[in-house]
Design an enzyme around this catalytic site. Sequence first.
Site, PDB file in Angstrom:
ATOM      1  N   GLY A   1       0.826  -1.215   0.000  1.00 28.53           N
ATOM      2  CA  GLY A   1       0.000   0.000   0.000  1.00 28.53           C
ATOM      3  C   GLY A   1       0.848   1.248   0.000  1.00 28.53           C
ATOM      4  O   GLY A   1       2.039   1.195  -0.307  1.00 28.53           O
ATOM      5  N   ASN A   2       0.250   2.380   0.324  1.00 29.92           N
ATOM      6  CA  ASN A   2       0.991   3.642   0.356  1.00 29.92           C
ATOM      7  C   ASN A   2       0.375   4.588   1.385  1.00 29.92           C
ATOM      8  O   ASN A   2      -0.644   4.271   1.997  1.00 29.92           O
ATOM      9  CB  ASN A   2       1.034   4.269  -1.042  1.00 29.92           C
ATOM     10  CG  ASN A   2      -0.361   4.506  -1.589  1.00 29.92           C
ATOM     11  OD1 ASN A   2      -1.114   5.300  -1.054  1.00 29.92           O
ATOM     12  ND2 ASN A   2      -0.717   3.773  -2.640  1.00 29.92           N
ATOM     13  N   HIS A   3       0.982   5.760   1.536  1.00 29.31           N
ATOM     14  CA  HIS A   3       0.602   6.678   2.617  1.00 29.31           C
ATOM     15  C   HIS A   3      -0.605   7.559   2.287  1.00 29.31           C
ATOM     16  O   HIS A   3      -0.961   8.420   3.092  1.00 29.31           O
ATOM     17  CB  HIS A   3       1.770   7.624   2.931  1.00 29.31           C
ATOM     18  CG  HIS A   3       2.888   6.954   3.663  1.00 29.31           C
ATOM     19  ND1 HIS A   3       2.707   6.324   4.862  1.00 29.31           N
ATOM     20  CD2 HIS A   3       4.201   6.807   3.356  1.00 29.31           C
ATOM     21  CE1 HIS A   3       3.858   5.828   5.281  1.00 29.31           C
ATOM     22  NE2 HIS A   3       4.776   6.098   4.369  1.00 29.31           N
TER      23      HIS A   3
END
Length: 394
Positions: free
Chosen positions: A207-209
């Site tokens: 995933g990512n921020h």
Amino acid sequence: MASTIREVVLGVGGGIAAYKSADLLRRLQDLGYGVTVVPTPASLNFVGAATWEALSGRPVTTQVWEKVDQVRHVSLAKSADYFIIAPATADLIARLATGRADDLLTNLVLASTAPKLVVPAMHPNMWTNPATQSNVGILRSRGFIVLEPDTGRLTGNDSGAGRFPTTERILSEFCAISTRDGDLAGKNVLVTAGGTREAIDPVRFIGNHSSGKQGIAVAKAAHLRGAHVTLIAANIDGLNLPGIKTVNITDAESMLHAVENEFAECDILVMAAAVADAKPIKQMSEKIKKADYNSIDLEETIDILKAISAKKGKQIMVGFAAETRELLASATSKLEAKHLDLIYVNDVSDGAIFGQDQTQGTILLRNGEIIPVSRQSKDTLSDLLLDYALKQLG
Ligand code: CTP
């Protein structure tokens, strides 16, 4: 640029349903409205001024005799884009119908030309009384939108027509009024937000921020300007945006399908979502044990903008680029490769921008124009992007 904050005066009458308007106030704020609460003096028996001041973050007065130097009954009337009077008691409806101006709220109503939504709540006998019905008829004939109350159990043991409607119903009626005169009225705006998650096994993901704040800000801004908005949300908790169609998805593939479903109908696509670039070639159905966790074979996710651009007709396509170096060069090549009409690029070095309310970057247009965007709220940027998108839509 269109103004981000639209102002609502929330008039609160002296009925037990006054406490329910606290939820209405919160939901209006969630949608991006600035709300000033103007209670009638009688309503303070149910909910005090301190509650309204704390919730709205604004001073609360009931009389024209308070803060006279500010000429509140005129200044507030001029700044209000909409009035919602909820709950409206039989007495308040009667005072409005006869044009009385005996407290701040009734003064404001007389002094303002803004659209007015009246939400009655009272005992069924009072609601059906010919005097009240005649007053409601007068208000409607003067352009007030008066909701029919809900039917059901009332505060005592009685039941019938007179219940305060649900917040959802009030907001959906309000949205119908508030969206009809914006510069995006009649336009369909499709927005993606959040970060996709590509499952490794039932427990882990890539995933990512991305917090989703920017995409949500665009969706709200478009909604406030009258557009029909569909928000495709990737992994954003607790979304409650009345009037905005929200489709929850998790990974890049489900986002692609959701975008494909809506694209043909949309006028403007804003791809604010951070789509994971890679996904495991194989998604394990059982949790991988620590001892077996050596490496994960990855493949590229599909590029949603590139894929959808093959179907591009009238649509204006807006992309985002979060970069840490060679910002303008990267953004220019993405503008070309993804067939975008405009792109907003920002520098996310050291975790900047992600999860914050403010942003700073550059807008690049297809015609080569470059517009620097100084540090400002994601709401303001949203309006700016919609301004440029609308201009290109023609
Ligand atoms: N995007 C997309 N599909 C993907 C990846 C990104 O539609 N699989 C969109 C994003 O929503 C954004 C734009 O493309 O509007 C640019 O995203 P970005 O992650 O910066 O670009 P990438 O093409 O992934 O390039 P890179 O990660 O190599 O910088």
